[in-house]
Design a protein around this motif. Structure first.
Motif, PDB file in Angstrom:
ATOM      1  N   SER A   1      -1.280 -10.709  -8.518  1.00  0.00           N
ATOM      2  CA  SER A   1      -0.373 -11.266  -7.516  1.00  0.00           C
ATOM      3  C   SER A   1      -0.579 -10.571  -6.181  1.00  0.00           C
ATOM      4  O   SER A   1      -1.071  -9.436  -6.127  1.00  0.00           O
ATOM      5  CB  SER A   1       1.086 -11.108  -7.959  1.00  0.00           C
ATOM      6  OG  SER A   1       1.496  -9.759  -7.870  1.00  0.00           O
ATOM      7  N   LEU A   2      -0.169 -11.273  -5.112  1.00  0.00           N
ATOM      8  CA  LEU A   2      -0.282 -10.693  -3.781  1.00  0.00           C
ATOM      9  C   LEU A   2       0.599  -9.464  -3.660  1.00  0.00           C
ATOM     10  O   LEU A   2       0.224  -8.486  -3.010  1.00  0.00           O
ATOM     11  CB  LEU A   2       0.088 -11.732  -2.722  1.00  0.00           C
ATOM     12  CG  LEU A   2      -0.039 -11.295  -1.266  1.00  0.00           C
ATOM     13  CD1 LEU A   2      -1.476 -10.871  -0.947  1.00  0.00           C
ATOM     14  CD2 LEU A   2       0.405 -12.408  -0.327  1.00  0.00           C
ATOM     15  N   ASP A   3       1.772  -9.497  -4.297  1.00  0.00           N
ATOM     16  CA  ASP A   3       2.663  -8.331  -4.238  1.00  0.00           C
ATOM     17  C   ASP A   3       1.995  -7.098  -4.826  1.00  0.00           C
ATOM     18  O   ASP A   3       2.110  -5.996  -4.281  1.00  0.00           O
ATOM     19  CB  ASP A   3       3.970  -8.628  -4.991  1.00  0.00           C
ATOM     20  CG  ASP A   3       4.879  -9.577  -4.227  1.00  0.00           C
ATOM     21  OD1 ASP A   3       4.648  -9.768  -3.022  1.00  0.00           O
ATOM     22  OD2 ASP A   3       5.810 -10.131  -4.851  1.00  0.00           O
ATOM     23  N   GLU A   4       1.296  -7.284  -5.965  1.00  0.00           N
ATOM     24  CA  GLU A   4       0.613  -6.154  -6.584  1.00  0.00           C
ATOM     25  C   GLU A   4      -0.500  -5.613  -5.682  1.00  0.00           C
ATOM     26  O   GLU A   4      -0.655  -4.398  -5.534  1.00  0.00           O
ATOM     27  CB  GLU A   4       0.011  -6.569  -7.925  1.00  0.00           C
ATOM     28  CG  GLU A   4       1.031  -6.832  -9.025  1.00  0.00           C
ATOM     29  CD  GLU A   4       0.346  -7.250 -10.320  1.00  0.00           C
ATOM     30  OE1 GLU A   4      -0.901  -7.316 -10.355  1.00  0.00           O
ATOM     31  OE2 GLU A   4       1.061  -7.519 -11.304  1.00  0.00           O
ATOM     32  N   ALA A   5      -1.262  -6.523  -5.081  1.00  0.00           N
ATOM     33  CA  ALA A   5      -2.355  -6.100  -4.209  1.00  0.00           C
ATOM     34  C   ALA A   5      -1.822  -5.381  -2.973  1.00  0.00           C
ATOM     35  O   ALA A   5      -2.357  -4.347  -2.551  1.00  0.00           O
ATOM     36  CB  ALA A   5      -3.195  -7.301  -3.800  1.00  0.00           C
ATOM     37  N   GLN A   6      -0.762  -5.917  -2.381  1.00  0.00           N
ATOM     38  CA  GLN A   6      -0.193  -5.282  -1.197  1.00  0.00           C
ATOM     39  C   GLN A   6       0.426  -3.930  -1.541  1.00  0.00           C
ATOM     40  O   GLN A   6       0.360  -2.995  -0.738  1.00  0.00           O
ATOM     41  CB  GLN A   6       0.840  -6.210  -0.566  1.00  0.00           C
ATOM     42  CG  GLN A   6       0.207  -7.432   0.096  1.00  0.00           C
ATOM     43  CD  GLN A   6       1.229  -8.397   0.662  1.00  0.00           C
ATOM     44  OE1 GLN A   6       2.372  -8.455   0.196  1.00  0.00           O
ATOM     45  NE2 GLN A   6       0.819  -9.171   1.661  1.00  0.00           N
ATOM     46  N   ALA A   7       1.019  -3.828  -2.743  1.00  0.00           N
ATOM     47  CA  ALA A   7       1.575  -2.550  -3.173  1.00  0.00           C
ATOM     48  C   ALA A   7       0.474  -1.501  -3.313  1.00  0.00           C
ATOM     49  O   ALA A   7       0.677  -0.327  -2.998  1.00  0.00           O
ATOM     50  CB  ALA A   7       2.315  -2.712  -4.497  1.00  0.00           C
ATOM     51  N   ALA A   8      -0.706  -1.932  -3.770  1.00  0.00           N
ATOM     52  CA  ALA A   8      -1.831  -1.006  -3.881  1.00  0.00           C
ATOM     53  C   ALA A   8      -2.267  -0.516  -2.501  1.00  0.00           C
ATOM     54  O   ALA A   8      -2.626   0.648  -2.332  1.00  0.00           O
ATOM     55  CB  ALA A   8      -2.993  -1.681  -4.597  1.00  0.00           C
ATOM     56  N   LEU A   9      -2.224  -1.404  -1.517  1.00  0.00           N
ATOM     57  CA  LEU A   9      -2.568  -0.997  -0.155  1.00  0.00           C
ATOM     58  C   LEU A   9      -1.543  -0.010   0.391  1.00  0.00           C
ATOM     59  O   LEU A   9      -1.898   0.992   1.014  1.00  0.00           O
ATOM     60  CB  LEU A   9      -2.638  -2.221   0.764  1.00  0.00           C
ATOM     61  CG  LEU A   9      -3.824  -3.164   0.612  1.00  0.00           C
ATOM     62  CD1 LEU A   9      -3.761  -4.240   1.685  1.00  0.00           C
ATOM     63  CD2 LEU A   9      -5.141  -2.416   0.705  1.00  0.00           C
ATOM     64  N   VAL A  10      -0.272  -0.304   0.160  1.00  0.00           N
ATOM     65  CA  VAL A  10       0.786   0.567   0.664  1.00  0.00           C
ATOM     66  C   VAL A  10       0.707   1.935   0.007  1.00  0.00           C
ATOM     67  O   VAL A  10       0.923   2.978   0.643  1.00  0.00           O
ATOM     68  CB  VAL A  10       2.174  -0.069   0.419  1.00  0.00           C
ATOM     69  CG1 VAL A  10       3.283   0.918   0.748  1.00  0.00           C
ATOM     70  CG2 VAL A  10       2.328  -1.334   1.248  1.00  0.00           C
ATOM     71  N   GLY A  11       0.364   1.949  -1.288  1.00  0.00           N
ATOM     72  CA  GLY A  11       0.303   3.205  -2.020  1.00  0.00           C
ATOM     73  C   GLY A  11      -0.899   4.055  -1.682  1.00  0.00           C
ATOM     74  O   GLY A  11      -0.933   5.250  -1.982  1.00  0.00           O
ATOM     75  N   ALA A  12      -1.905   3.451  -1.066  1.00  0.00           N
ATOM     76  CA  ALA A  12      -3.106   4.207  -0.719  1.00  0.00           C
ATOM     77  C   ALA A  12      -2.916   4.911   0.615  1.00  0.00           C
ATOM     78  O   ALA A  12      -2.221   4.406   1.504  1.00  0.00           O
ATOM     79  CB  ALA A  12      -4.307   3.267  -0.639  1.00  0.00           C
ATOM     80  N   PRO A  13      -3.515   6.082   0.772  1.00  0.00           N
ATOM     81  CA  PRO A  13      -3.406   6.768   2.070  1.00  0.00           C
ATOM     82  C   PRO A  13      -4.098   5.964   3.155  1.00  0.00           C
ATOM     83  O   PRO A  13      -5.097   5.283   2.911  1.00  0.00           O
ATOM     84  CB  PRO A  13      -4.124   8.104   1.824  1.00  0.00           C
ATOM     85  CG  PRO A  13      -5.029   7.840   0.659  1.00  0.00           C
ATOM     86  CD  PRO A  13      -4.321   6.823  -0.185  1.00  0.00           C
ATOM     87  N   LEU A  14      -3.561   6.041   4.361  1.00  0.00           N
ATOM     88  CA  LEU A  14      -4.139   5.325   5.496  1.00  0.00           C
ATOM     89  C   LEU A  14      -5.546   5.843   5.765  1.00  0.00           C
ATOM     90  O   LEU A  14      -5.772   7.049   5.846  1.00  0.00           O
ATOM     91  CB  LEU A  14      -3.264   5.508   6.734  1.00  0.00           C
ATOM     92  CG  LEU A  14      -3.647   4.706   7.983  1.00  0.00           C
ATOM     93  CD1 LEU A  14      -3.513   3.212   7.724  1.00  0.00           C
ATOM     94  CD2 LEU A  14      -2.776   5.122   9.165  1.00  0.00           C
ATOM     95  N   ALA A  15      -6.486   4.927   5.854  1.00  0.00           N
ATOM     96  CA  ALA A  15      -7.877   5.327   6.065  1.00  0.00           C
ATOM     97  C   ALA A  15      -8.023   5.986   7.428  1.00  0.00           C
ATOM     98  O   ALA A  15      -7.599   5.447   8.450  1.00  0.00           O
ATOM     99  CB  ALA A  15      -8.790   4.115   5.957  1.00  0.00           C
ATOM    100  N   ALA A  16      -8.609   7.183   7.433  1.00  0.00           N
ATOM    101  CA  ALA A  16      -8.882   7.879   8.687  1.00  0.00           C
ATOM    102  C   ALA A  16     -10.227   7.392   9.214  1.00  0.00           C
ATOM    103  O   ALA A  16     -11.206   7.322   8.468  1.00  0.00           O
ATOM    104  CB  ALA A  16      -8.911   9.387   8.462  1.00  0.00           C
ATOM    105  N   VAL A  17     -10.275   7.061  10.482  1.00  0.00           N
ATOM    106  CA  VAL A  17     -11.506   6.546  11.062  1.00  0.00           C
ATOM    107  C   VAL A  17     -11.474   6.738  12.569  1.00  0.00           C
ATOM    108  O   VAL A  17     -10.415   6.669  13.196  1.00  0.00           O
ATOM    109  CB  VAL A  17     -11.706   5.047  10.707  1.00  0.00           C
ATOM    110  CG1 VAL A  17     -10.598   4.188  11.297  1.00  0.00           C
ATOM    111  CG2 VAL A  17     -13.066   4.544  11.145  1.00  0.00           C
ATOM    112  N   LEU A  18     -12.639   7.022  13.148  1.00  0.00           N
ATOM    113  CA  LEU A  18     -12.807   7.081  14.585  1.00  0.00           C
ATOM    114  C   LEU A  18     -13.913   6.121  14.976  1.00  0.00           C
ATOM    115  O   LEU A  18     -14.919   5.990  14.268  1.00  0.00           O
ATOM    116  CB  LEU A  18     -13.172   8.505  15.038  1.00  0.00           C
ATOM    117  CG  LEU A  18     -12.103   9.595  14.859  1.00  0.00           C
ATOM    118  CD1 LEU A  18     -12.692  10.955  15.234  1.00  0.00           C
ATOM    119  CD2 LEU A  18     -10.871   9.299  15.684  1.00  0.00           C
ATOM    120  N   ASN A  19     -13.719   5.438  16.103  1.00  0.00           N
ATOM    121  CA  ASN A  19     -14.687   4.456  16.590  1.00  0.00           C
ATOM    122  C   ASN A  19     -15.026   4.730  18.044  1.00  0.00           C
ATOM    123  O   ASN A  19     -14.193   5.228  18.803  1.00  0.00           O
ATOM    124  CB  ASN A  19     -14.123   3.036  16.511  1.00  0.00           C
ATOM    125  CG  ASN A  19     -13.943   2.552  15.095  1.00  0.00           C
ATOM    126  OD1 ASN A  19     -14.880   2.105  14.461  1.00  0.00           O
ATOM    127  ND2 ASN A  19     -12.711   2.623  14.594  1.00  0.00           N
TER     128      ASN A  19
END
Length: 262
Positions: free
Chosen positions: A118-136
């Protein structure tokens, strides 16, 4: 990767924002630029899989961080066509700050990419993951671009607690940038991000010309050592063709530096 024949333009998906007209195969990217969801709609077959791959890779570069690929409304009509999603997942594994989650109500595990029903499960996985650190950094194809790229990498290594990787990363990014200046001659984007004890670098340009590494250059050679230097300091490196260019990436490991200096 060898060039392949492209499907007919009527079947070619692309990146679309907002409402689009019906086609046999279409990759729809939500109009909201902050959305992490890519929705595949219509019919997915082997003939259209390569173009779907192009569209997904373009979106994954455009938006750093994990992306949800929604398969809930697409109809897969040939065995193997769905494998394009897992192929994209494997392709971006070594990019800085890139990842792919699959929304598939059937629960088909597919391949390596994580699957959610489900979309809720996928979005929960995104929320639970640490924010990706990146520089551009967006840079012009000039010699001075290498200096700016080194400053970006050095800043990132200090921020992310991997100072020992600053020197080899500067060597790698200098060669990546110089290759664009010398051979591509297009504007470029330099991207760097950490993952555990590794540092991931990529330089994206707008030339289809792929880097070629033929091993150690002869001592009498006037050039050809840039890729050798990258091969020396990086655990892995490679290039990914994109619809309007390519991304050349490499991965450096902190333990490699510790072993070298230890």
């Amino acid at each position: 990767m060898n060039p392949v024949d492209r499907p007919d333009a009527r079947r070619r998906p692309g990146l679309h924002h907002g409402t689009i007209g019906p086609t046999d195969v279409r990759c729809l990217v939500e109009a909201d630029e902050s959305s992490a969801t890519v929705r595949l709609t219509g019919v997915l077959d082997l003939a259209g899989a390569d173009a779907v791959r192009d569209a997904l890779l373009a979106r994954l570069w455009q938006r750093p961080g994990p992306v949800i690929v929604d398969l809930s409304t697409v109809r897969v009509v040939e065995p193997g066509a769905r494998a394009v999603v897992d192929d994209v997942h494997r392709t971006v594994t070594d990019w800085p700050a890139a990842g792919l989650l699959v929304l598939d109500p059937s629960g088909d595990p597919g391949g390596d990419a994580p699957v959610y029903r489900s979309l809720d499960e996928a979005q929960a996985a995104l929320v639970g993951a640490p924010l990706a650190a990146v520089l551009n950094a967006d840079l012009p194809p000039v010699v001075a671009a290498a200096r700016e790229a080194r400053a970006l990498v050095t800043d990132g290594c200090a921020r992310w607690g991997v100072p020992d990787l600053a020197e080899p990363a500067c060597i790698a990014v200098t060669e990546l940038v110089n290759n664009v200046v010398a051979h591509a001659g297009t504007p470029m984007t330099v991207r760097v991000g950490p993952r555990d004890s590794t540092l991931h670098l990529a330089v994206r340009d707008h030339s289809a010309r792929r880097p070629a590494y033929a091993g150690l250059a002869p001592l009498t050679s006037a050039g050809g050592r840039g890729l050798l230097l990258i091969d020396t300091v990086a655990r892995r490196w490679g290039s990914t063709p994109l619809p309007d260019g390519k991304a050349v990436w490499c991965v450096l490991h902190a333990e490699d530096e510790e072993a070298f200096h230890g």
